[in-house]
Design a protein around this motif. Structure first.
Motif, mmCIF file in Angstrom:
data_model
loop_
_atom_site.group_PDB
_atom_site.id
_atom_site.type_symbol
_atom_site.label_atom_id
_atom_site.label_comp_id
_atom_site.label_asym_id
_atom_site.label_seq_id
_atom_site.Cartn_x
_atom_site.Cartn_y
_atom_site.Cartn_z
ATOM 1 N N GLN A 287 0.804 -1.352 -0.115
ATOM 2 C CA GLN A 287 0.136 0.060 -0.080
ATOM 3 C C GLN A 287 1.018 1.473 0.057
ATOM 4 O O GLN A 287 2.230 0.996 0.354
ATOM 5 N N SER B 38 2.321 -5.372 3.476
ATOM 6 C CA SER B 38 1.649 -6.520 4.028
ATOM 7 C C SER B 38 2.011 -7.901 4.035
ATOM 8 O O SER B 38 2.542 -8.245 2.894
ATOM 9 N N TYR C 218 -4.453 -11.324 9.690
ATOM 10 C CA TYR C 218 -5.297 -10.330 9.395
ATOM 11 C C TYR C 218 -4.569 -9.051 8.360
ATOM 12 O O TYR C 218 -4.712 -8.075 8.260
ATOM 13 N N ASP C 219 -3.351 -9.663 7.632
ATOM 14 C CA ASP C 219 -2.560 -8.741 6.766
ATOM 15 C C ASP C 219 -1.873 -7.616 7.244
ATOM 16 O O ASP C 219 -2.312 -6.507 7.069
ATOM 17 N N LYS C 220 -1.317 -8.096 8.226
ATOM 18 C CA LYS C 220 -0.436 -6.715 8.931
ATOM 19 C C LYS C 220 0.473 -5.932 8.028
ATOM 20 O O LYS C 220 1.061 -6.724 7.184
ATOM 21 N N VAL C 221 0.346 -4.654 8.089
ATOM 22 C CA VAL C 221 1.577 -4.007 7.138
ATOM 23 C C VAL C 221 2.662 -3.434 8.219
ATOM 24 O O VAL C 221 2.557 -3.044 9.254
ATOM 25 N N PHE D 66 5.413 -0.556 7.971
ATOM 26 C CA PHE D 66 5.568 0.947 7.104
ATOM 27 C C PHE D 66 7.187 1.084 6.748
ATOM 28 O O PHE D 66 7.858 0.894 7.498
ATOM 29 N N GLY D 67 7.382 1.491 5.701
ATOM 30 C CA GLY D 67 8.889 2.070 5.212
ATOM 31 C C GLY D 67 8.842 3.289 5.948
ATOM 32 O O GLY D 67 8.097 4.097 6.628
#
Lengths: 114, 112
Positions: B33, B92, B97-100, B102-103
């Motif tokens: 994302q 992700s 639950y598709d944890k993200v 972040f960069g």
């Protein structure tokens, strides 16, 4: 419609004090995330709720951090005995699905520990 | 643990120039994302890429997902002052639950 709201927007705490940060997600959103964002960094995952269930708290930095979402809507992030390293912006995000797809972020609470 | 990296950290461009930010993951991603955060604001969702090699466009923004699903890029054509902000990719992992993750973001400044 209303977006995600957080309160307070700013909080100054003396080292050792307890603080409570509130998040009101978008109505009907089942997923709720808490992130910590230090200046110049990306949001760092703290914890995740699916409705009232806390499914992942692996990002909480210590046992001084505690989060709850008792009725599956409003959530509170509590930090006990605050330390200077806790100073950051705490972001809450919600998502309509059982996933992190298209998270809607709140404005954040800027916590300063003196 | 999983890491998501972005380069460059900062980019200053003249208005009208193009801009590209690159995102790399240490592990294969389920999806990626992109979010934009204006100065003093909060992250705002831009797009999600799911398929290997996927390319999506939003007006002057072009998003790509690498063939190996370990890297991504965001390209802005003919930047405008409204493009100012920090662009984050969020990779992700396919957990329950598709944890993200972040960069660190790329901060874009546009000189008028």
């Amino acid at each position: 419609g209303a977006g995600v709201s957080q309160s307070p927007r700013y909080k100054v705490a003396k080292r050792g004090q307890d603080v409570a940060l509130r998040c009101d997600p978008i109505s009907g959103h089942v997923s709720l995330f808490w992130y910590q964002q230090a200046l110049g960094q990306g949001p760092e995952f703290l914890t995740y709720f699916q409705n009232e269930a806390q499914l992942d708290k692996s990002g909480l930095p210590s046992d001084r951090f505690f989060a709850e979402r008792p009725e599956g809507s409003v959530s509170t992030l509590k930090i006990q005995r605050t330390q200077q390293e806790d100073s950051a912006v705490y972001l809450c995000a919600s998502s309509v699905r059982f996933s992190s797809y298209e998270q809607y972020f709140g404005p954040g609470t800027r916590l300063t520990v003196t | 643990g999983q890491q998501v990296m972005q380069i460059p950290q900062y980019q200053h461009v003249q208005e009208g120039e193009d801009f590209t930010t690159y995102c790399n993951s240490s592990t294969t991603l389920s999806n990626i994302q992109w979010y934009k955060q204006r100065p003093g604001g909060h992250p705002v969702f831009l797009i999600q890429l799911v398929k290997s090699g996927e390319v999506k466009k939003q007006k002057r923004l072009t998003f790509q997902f690498g063939e190996a699903k370990k890297n991504s890029s965001l390209h802005i054509t003919a930047t405008q002052t409204t493009d100012v902000g920090t662009y984050f990719c969020a990779g992700s992992l396919k957990t329950s639950y598709d944890k993200v993750i972040f960069g660190p973001g790329t901060s874009l400044s546009v000189i008028p």
